[in-house]
Design an enzyme around this catalytic site. Structure first.
Site, short mmCIF file in Angstrom:
data_model
loop_
_atom_site.label_atom_id
_atom_site.label_comp_id
_atom_site.label_asym_id
_atom_site.label_seq_id
_atom_site.Cartn_x
_atom_site.Cartn_y
_atom_site.Cartn_z
N LYS A 21 62.25 32.17 61.90
CA LYS A 21 63.38 33.47 61.57
C LYS A 21 63.58 34.52 61.07
O LYS A 21 62.07 34.90 60.48
CB LYS A 21 64.09 32.42 60.61
CG LYS A 21 65.40 30.96 61.00
CD LYS A 21 65.34 30.68 59.68
CE LYS A 21 67.46 32.04 59.73
NZ LYS A 21 68.12 31.02 58.49
N LYS B 251 58.42 27.65 49.61
CA LYS B 251 58.49 28.29 48.93
C LYS B 251 56.70 28.10 47.72
O LYS B 251 56.40 28.96 47.45
CB LYS B 251 59.38 29.07 47.25
CG LYS B 251 59.79 29.11 49.15
CD LYS B 251 61.78 29.81 47.89
CE LYS B 251 62.42 30.39 48.54
NZ LYS B 251 63.74 31.20 48.23
N LYS C 176 63.12 38.52 55.27
CA LYS C 176 62.85 40.11 54.11
C LYS C 176 61.44 39.50 54.27
O LYS C 176 60.85 40.48 53.16
CB LYS C 176 63.51 40.22 53.20
CG LYS C 176 64.05 38.88 52.01
CD LYS C 176 66.03 39.45 51.33
CE LYS C 176 65.93 38.78 51.66
NZ LYS C 176 67.77 38.68 50.33
#
Ligand code: TRP
Length: 344
Positions: free
Chosen positions: A207, A115, A210
């Site tokens: 994966k 991230k 969102k």
């Protein structure tokens, strides 16, 4: 069969909509666990702000996730459904645990590295500290079982390490205060949902997420039947017909993913599905997949809309859940204060 010694906690971030990966990987499991455990299901809005959020959207997303919990069948009377920021003990315990956890442990977290990307110096302190807050979420209820997707395994291991170190660091005080041998139980991850890894419909090696820029990569719980049909029909495949046995899915990530989704949604095994569709081309299989996906998801979507139509309903559930969560959290926080040596 509820016993006070076994307690389930899990959290879902209030960012964006829930998709099929969240549903099959976690929420189906949440619904099942309510039969045998005392469960707390939390919308983790404090975690959401580790990256910038628009306040109006954040409020909206918190309600949306709570509505999805309810629509999927989580009973808010039997369980505690709440949002994290209404229970200040999460942040309060996180501070104490910050002083137990080591910087080196956090620097090793792969989710932080992903991230934060290349510019780590510019990531929020909250993003680095994220797993400590997650440990506090679990430990403030002295929860024993934590259903999570497999990407959260490392964070769960860290929560166990923190619990263990707290128990060791304060062992004398813990026994002096009559909390027995150890204060925090070491929480166990429960990883097995019907499909622990649902992959992107555009790339079977990534994966379902969102944050993927393409909405065609995922099926959202809020999608209607037409959207589901379009996304499934456009899903990436390969030119070969479907194999008749599971072994034939090796090296074919897109085929494997679609068969896995079919299996999870229908409650059948992959082998059973391949015995029906093996040797045929994808278009036939995709039509059948649309049917099972719509049959399973349409009632959830409809229920979510109903729930969201009455805004005060979700807010009332969250407020009530937060009060009930807080009464457990306060008691455990008081114990932590006694153990650590804070006056109260
Ligand atoms: N980090 C989890 C995720 O992104 C969300 C989460 C926060 C959580 N606190 C938790 C999950 C505590 C389980 C238990 O999926």
């Amino acid at each position: 069969m509820t016993t006070s010694l076994q307690r389930v906690f899990s959290g879902v971030q209030s960012t964006g909509n829930l998709h099929l990966g969240n549903y099959l990987g976690a929420i189906v499991k949440f619904v099942e666990l309510q039969k045998s455990f005392e469960c707390l299901y939390c919308v983790v809005d404090l975690h959401a702000i580790t990256v910038p959020q628009n306040p109006t959207e954040l409020r909206n997303n918190t309600r949306e996730i709570a509505a999805a919990f309810l629509a999927c069948g989580i009973d808010p009377k039997k369980n505690i459904v709440f949002n994290q920021s209404q229970v200040p003990e999460h942040a309060e315990l996180a501070w104490v645990l910050n002083c137990v956890a080591r910087i080196g442990w956090l620097n090793r977290m792969t989710q932080f590295k992903d991230k934060a990307g290349k510019d780590r110096e510019n990531a929020s302190v909250g993003l680095l500290d994220y797993p400590v807050l997650m440990a506090a979420d679990i430990l403030i209820y002295r929860a024993t079982h934590v259903p999570v997707g497999d990407d959260q395994k490392q964070h769960l291991e860290l929560a166990r390490d923190i619990a263990q170190k707290f128990n060791n660091d304060f062992s004398e005080s813990i026994s002096r205060n009559s909390f027995g041998e150890a204060f925090f139980p070491l929480p166990e991850p429960l990883i097995s949902g019907p499909a622990t890894r649902v992959m992107s419909l555009r790339d079977g090696t990534k994966k379902m997420s969102k944050s993927d820029i393409s909405d065609y990569s995922r099926i959202n719980l809020a999608d209607d039947a037409d959207q589901i049909a379009q996304k499934v029909r456009k899903a990436k495949t390969d030119p070969e017909p479907l194999p008749s046995e599971e072994k034939g899915l090796e090296g074919r990530p897109e085929a494997d993913n679609l068969v896995g989704i079919f299996a999870a949604l229908s409650g059948r095994t992959k082998a059973d599905i391949l015995s029906e569709f093996g040797g045929t081309n994808f278009s036939n299989f995709k039509n059948a997949l649309v049917d099972v996906a719509v049959a399973k998801l349409a009632p959830i979507t409809a229920r979510m809309r109903e729930i969201r139509a009455d805004e005060t309903y979700v807010d009332t559930i969250l407020r009530d859940g937060s009060e009930r969560a807080r009464s457990i959290a306060r008691e455990n926080m008081n114990a932590v204060k006694d153990i650590v040596g804070f006056l109260r």
